[in-house]
Write a protein that holds these residues in place. Structure first.
Motif, PDB file in Angstrom:
ATOM      1  N   LEU A  29     -13.256  12.290 -23.767  1.00  0.00           N
ATOM      2  CA  LEU A  29     -13.862  12.359 -22.436  1.00  0.00           C
ATOM      3  C   LEU A  29     -14.609  13.670 -22.227  1.00  0.00           C
ATOM      4  CD1 LEU A  29     -14.132  11.124 -19.550  1.00  0.00           C
ATOM      5  CD2 LEU A  29     -12.064  12.429 -18.974  1.00  0.00           C
ATOM      6  N   ASN A  30     -15.860  13.568 -21.837  1.00  0.00           N
ATOM      7  CA  ASN A  30     -16.619  14.717 -21.376  1.00  0.00           C
ATOM      8  C   ASN A  30     -16.986  14.432 -19.929  1.00  0.00           C
ATOM      9  OD1 ASN A  30     -18.074  17.093 -21.223  1.00  0.00           O
ATOM     10  ND2 ASN A  30     -19.963  16.114 -21.921  1.00  0.00           N
ATOM     11  N   ALA A  31     -16.363  15.130 -19.011  1.00  0.00           N
ATOM     12  CA  ALA A  31     -16.593  14.885 -17.589  1.00  0.00           C
ATOM     13  C   ALA A  31     -16.708  16.213 -16.852  1.00  0.00           C
ATOM     14  CB  ALA A  31     -15.445  14.069 -17.009  1.00  0.00           C
ATOM     15  N   PRO A  32     -17.483  16.237 -15.764  1.00  0.00           N
ATOM     16  CA  PRO A  32     -17.620  17.468 -14.983  1.00  0.00           C
ATOM     17  C   PRO A  32     -16.512  17.614 -13.944  1.00  0.00           C
ATOM     18  CG  PRO A  32     -19.106  15.815 -14.138  1.00  0.00           C
ATOM     19  CD  PRO A  32     -18.420  15.206 -15.343  1.00  0.00           C
ATOM     20  N   PHE A  33     -15.379  16.963 -14.176  1.00  0.00           N
ATOM     21  CA  PHE A  33     -14.262  16.971 -13.232  1.00  0.00           C
ATOM     22  C   PHE A  33     -12.957  16.779 -13.990  1.00  0.00           C
ATOM     23  CE2 PHE A  33     -15.832  12.656 -13.682  1.00  0.00           C
ATOM     24  CZ  PHE A  33     -14.679  11.964 -14.015  1.00  0.00           C
ATOM     25  N   GLU A  34     -11.855  16.986 -13.296  1.00  0.00           N
ATOM     26  CA  GLU A  34     -10.523  16.646 -13.784  1.00  0.00           C
ATOM     27  C   GLU A  34      -9.901  15.733 -12.747  1.00  0.00           C
ATOM     28  OE1 GLU A  34      -8.186  20.052 -14.895  1.00  0.00           O
ATOM     29  OE2 GLU A  34      -9.805  20.873 -16.112  1.00  0.00           O
ATOM     30  N   GLY A  35      -8.817  15.051 -13.120  1.00  0.00           N
ATOM     31  CA  GLY A  35      -8.190  14.139 -12.183  1.00  0.00           C
ATOM     32  C   GLY A  35      -6.736  13.902 -12.517  1.00  0.00           C
ATOM     33  N   SER A  36      -6.046  13.262 -11.565  1.00  0.00           N
ATOM     34  CA  SER A  36      -4.633  13.011 -11.746  1.00  0.00           C
ATOM     35  C   SER A  36      -4.186  11.851 -10.868  1.00  0.00           C
ATOM     36  CB  SER A  36      -3.841  14.267 -11.375  1.00  0.00           C
ATOM     37  OG  SER A  36      -2.479  14.112 -11.634  1.00  0.00           O
ATOM     38  N   TRP A  37      -3.411  10.930 -11.458  1.00  0.00           N
ATOM     39  CA  TRP A  37      -2.714   9.889 -10.697  1.00  0.00           C
ATOM     40  C   TRP A  37      -1.497  10.565 -10.106  1.00  0.00           C
ATOM     41  CZ3 TRP A  37      -3.912   5.013  -9.384  1.00  0.00           C
ATOM     42  CH2 TRP A  37      -2.902   4.243  -8.808  1.00  0.00           C
ATOM     43  N   CYS A  38      -1.257  10.417  -8.817  1.00  0.00           N
ATOM     44  CA  CYS A  38      -0.165  11.118  -8.141  1.00  0.00           C
ATOM     45  C   CYS A  38       0.729  10.131  -7.395  1.00  0.00           C
ATOM     46  CB  CYS A  38      -0.715  12.114  -7.135  1.00  0.00           C
ATOM     47  SG  CYS A  38      -1.829  13.338  -7.853  1.00  0.00           S
ATOM     48  N   VAL A  39       2.027  10.363  -7.483  1.00  0.00           N
ATOM     49  CA  VAL A  39       3.013   9.549  -6.768  1.00  0.00           C
ATOM     50  C   VAL A  39       3.888  10.495  -5.949  1.00  0.00           C
ATOM     51  CG1 VAL A  39       4.910   7.908  -6.980  1.00  0.00           C
ATOM     52  CG2 VAL A  39       3.013   7.828  -8.621  1.00  0.00           C
ATOM     53  N   ILE A  40       3.892  10.289  -4.628  1.00  0.00           N
ATOM     54  CA  ILE A  40       4.727  11.083  -3.739  1.00  0.00           C
ATOM     55  C   ILE A  40       5.898  10.200  -3.320  1.00  0.00           C
ATOM     56  CG2 ILE A  40       4.852  12.339  -1.558  1.00  0.00           C
ATOM     57  CD1 ILE A  40       1.480  11.879  -3.074  1.00  0.00           C
ATOM     58  N   ALA A  41       7.098  10.628  -3.679  1.00  0.00           N
ATOM     59  CA  ALA A  41       8.301   9.844  -3.411  1.00  0.00           C
ATOM     60  C   ALA A  41       8.560   9.746  -1.907  1.00  0.00           C
ATOM     61  CB  ALA A  41       9.501  10.482  -4.113  1.00  0.00           C
ATOM     62  N   SER A  90      -1.760  19.025   2.067  1.00  0.00           N
ATOM     63  CA  SER A  90      -0.487  18.487   1.599  1.00  0.00           C
ATOM     64  C   SER A  90      -0.425  17.025   2.015  1.00  0.00           C
ATOM     65  CB  SER A  90       0.676  19.264   2.230  1.00  0.00           C
ATOM     66  OG  SER A  90       1.911  18.710   1.850  1.00  0.00           O
ATOM     67  N   ILE A  91       0.260  16.216   1.211  1.00  0.00           N
ATOM     68  CA  ILE A  91       0.485  14.810   1.534  1.00  0.00           C
ATOM     69  C   ILE A  91       1.960  14.631   1.860  1.00  0.00           C
ATOM     70  CG2 ILE A  91       0.422  12.436   0.671  1.00  0.00           C
ATOM     71  CD1 ILE A  91      -2.328  13.596   1.039  1.00  0.00           C
ATOM     72  N   VAL A  92       2.254  14.029   3.007  1.00  0.00           N
ATOM     73  CA  VAL A  92       3.623  13.804   3.460  1.00  0.00           C
ATOM     74  C   VAL A  92       3.910  12.310   3.447  1.00  0.00           C
ATOM     75  CG1 VAL A  92       5.274  14.128   5.353  1.00  0.00           C
ATOM     76  CG2 VAL A  92       3.468  15.840   4.941  1.00  0.00           C
ATOM     77  N   ASN A  93       4.971  11.920   2.757  1.00  0.00           N
ATOM     78  CA  ASN A  93       5.375  10.509   2.708  1.00  0.00           C
ATOM     79  C   ASN A  93       6.679  10.361   3.493  1.00  0.00           C
ATOM     80  OD1 ASN A  93       6.139   7.922   2.201  1.00  0.00           O
ATOM     81  ND2 ASN A  93       5.996   8.064  -0.032  1.00  0.00           N
ATOM     82  N   ASP A  94       6.555   9.936   4.755  1.00  0.00           N
ATOM     83  CA  ASP A  94       7.721   9.695   5.605  1.00  0.00           C
ATOM     84  C   ASP A  94       8.261   8.277   5.454  1.00  0.00           C
ATOM     85  OD1 ASP A  94       7.732  12.238   6.769  1.00  0.00           O
ATOM     86  OD2 ASP A  94       6.248  11.644   8.276  1.00  0.00           O
ATOM     87  N   GLY A  95       7.598   7.467   4.636  1.00  0.00           N
ATOM     88  CA  GLY A  95       7.967   6.060   4.489  1.00  0.00           C
ATOM     89  C   GLY A  95       9.143   5.844   3.554  1.00  0.00           C
ATOM     90  N   THR A  96       9.366   4.572   3.239  1.00  0.00           N
ATOM     91  CA  THR A  96      10.477   4.187   2.358  1.00  0.00           C
ATOM     92  C   THR A  96       9.994   3.742   0.984  1.00  0.00           C
ATOM     93  OG1 THR A  96      10.423   1.931   3.230  1.00  0.00           O
ATOM     94  CG2 THR A  96      11.925   3.502   4.314  1.00  0.00           C
ATOM     95  N   GLU A  97       8.682   3.715   0.783  1.00  0.00           N
ATOM     96  CA  GLU A  97       8.090   3.327  -0.492  1.00  0.00           C
ATOM     97  C   GLU A  97       7.276   4.488  -1.055  1.00  0.00           C
ATOM     98  OE1 GLU A  97       8.540   0.315  -1.968  1.00  0.00           O
ATOM     99  OE2 GLU A  97       9.876  -0.224  -0.310  1.00  0.00           O
ATOM    100  N   PRO A  98       7.118   4.563  -2.373  1.00  0.00           N
ATOM    101  CA  PRO A  98       6.272   5.616  -2.945  1.00  0.00           C
ATOM    102  C   PRO A  98       4.827   5.499  -2.447  1.00  0.00           C
ATOM    103  CG  PRO A  98       7.580   4.576  -4.658  1.00  0.00           C
ATOM    104  CD  PRO A  98       7.750   3.744  -3.411  1.00  0.00           C
ATOM    105  N   PHE A  99       4.178   6.634  -2.269  1.00  0.00           N
ATOM    106  CA  PHE A  99       2.759   6.679  -1.936  1.00  0.00           C
ATOM    107  C   PHE A  99       2.015   7.086  -3.199  1.00  0.00           C
ATOM    108  CE2 PHE A  99      -1.046   9.078  -0.727  1.00  0.00           C
ATOM    109  CZ  PHE A  99      -1.703   8.107   0.013  1.00  0.00           C
ATOM    110  N   GLU A 100       0.947   6.351  -3.540  1.00  0.00           N
ATOM    111  CA  GLU A 100       0.206   6.626  -4.765  1.00  0.00           C
ATOM    112  C   GLU A 100      -1.261   6.884  -4.436  1.00  0.00           C
ATOM    113  OE1 GLU A 100       1.089   3.962  -7.986  1.00  0.00           O
ATOM    114  OE2 GLU A 100       3.102   3.574  -7.209  1.00  0.00           O
ATOM    115  N   MET A 101      -1.809   7.875  -5.118  1.00  0.00           N
ATOM    116  CA  MET A 101      -3.210   8.239  -4.889  1.00  0.00           C
ATOM    117  C   MET A 101      -3.793   8.791  -6.175  1.00  0.00           C
ATOM    118  SD  MET A 101      -2.972  11.793  -2.787  1.00  0.00           S
ATOM    119  CE  MET A 101      -2.908  13.319  -3.721  1.00  0.00           C
ATOM    120  N   TYR A 102      -5.121   8.885  -6.197  1.00  0.00           N
ATOM    121  CA  TYR A 102      -5.806   9.541  -7.303  1.00  0.00           C
ATOM    122  C   TYR A 102      -6.503  10.774  -6.743  1.00  0.00           C
ATOM    123  CZ  TYR A 102      -7.344   9.947 -12.025  1.00  0.00           C
ATOM    124  OH  TYR A 102      -7.488  10.403 -13.314  1.00  0.00           O
ATOM    125  N   SER A 103      -6.366  11.877  -7.452  1.00  0.00           N
ATOM    126  CA  SER A 103      -6.985  13.139  -7.070  1.00  0.00           C
ATOM    127  C   SER A 103      -8.023  13.506  -8.127  1.00  0.00           C
ATOM    128  CB  SER A 103      -5.903  14.229  -6.997  1.00  0.00           C
ATOM    129  OG  SER A 103      -6.485  15.494  -6.827  1.00  0.00           O
TER     130      SER A 103
END
Length: 123
Positions: A29-41, A90-103
């Motif tokens: 991969l040659n990209a002008p960015f970095e990224g990450s799959w994120c899971v907030i419990a 910051s991302i706050v997960n007050d729920g009962t399921e994992p929250f998933e996002m891409y950064s």
């Protein structure tokens, strides 16, 4: 040419008080960015921080709250948010399921390195 990367949930790394799989390193991969799959419990929040890069969050699964600049904003599936350098967040997960996002984040040196590699592969 293409190369597929699969999400390896069993190998998510704990960092910034969330679980993540980074896009890089990825030799092909040659990209002008970095990224990450994120899971907030459920019942947790990512570590509040700011940095020199630009950044985009893309909400992929669940519901959470985005805290930035003293504000608390709902952040739900399909939402996209953009941060300029130096913006606390910051991302706050007050729920009962994992929250998933891409950064995705980038800065000028990443863009410059991308262009150098791109030009080198054209020659």
């Amino acid at each position: 040419m293409f190369e597929k990367r699969e999400l390896a949930r069993e190998h998510l790394k704990f960092e910034n008080n969330l679980f993540a799989q980074r896009l890089v390193p990825w030799p092909l991969l040659n990209a002008p960015f970095e990224g990450s799959w994120c899971v907030i419990a459920p019942g947790t929040a990512s570590t509040p921080h700011a940095h020199h890069e630009y950044e985009i969050f893309i909400a992929m699964k669940g519901k959470a709250r985005l805290e930035t600049g003293g504000k608390s904003i709902d952040f739900n599936v399909g939402d996209i948010v953009h941060f300029t350098p130096g913006t606390d967040h910051s991302i706050v997960n007050d729920g009962t399921e994992p929250f998933e996002m891409y950064s995705v984040w980038w800065d000028a040196p990443m863009a410059e390195n991308f262009l150098k590699k791109h030009v080198a592969t054209e020659n």
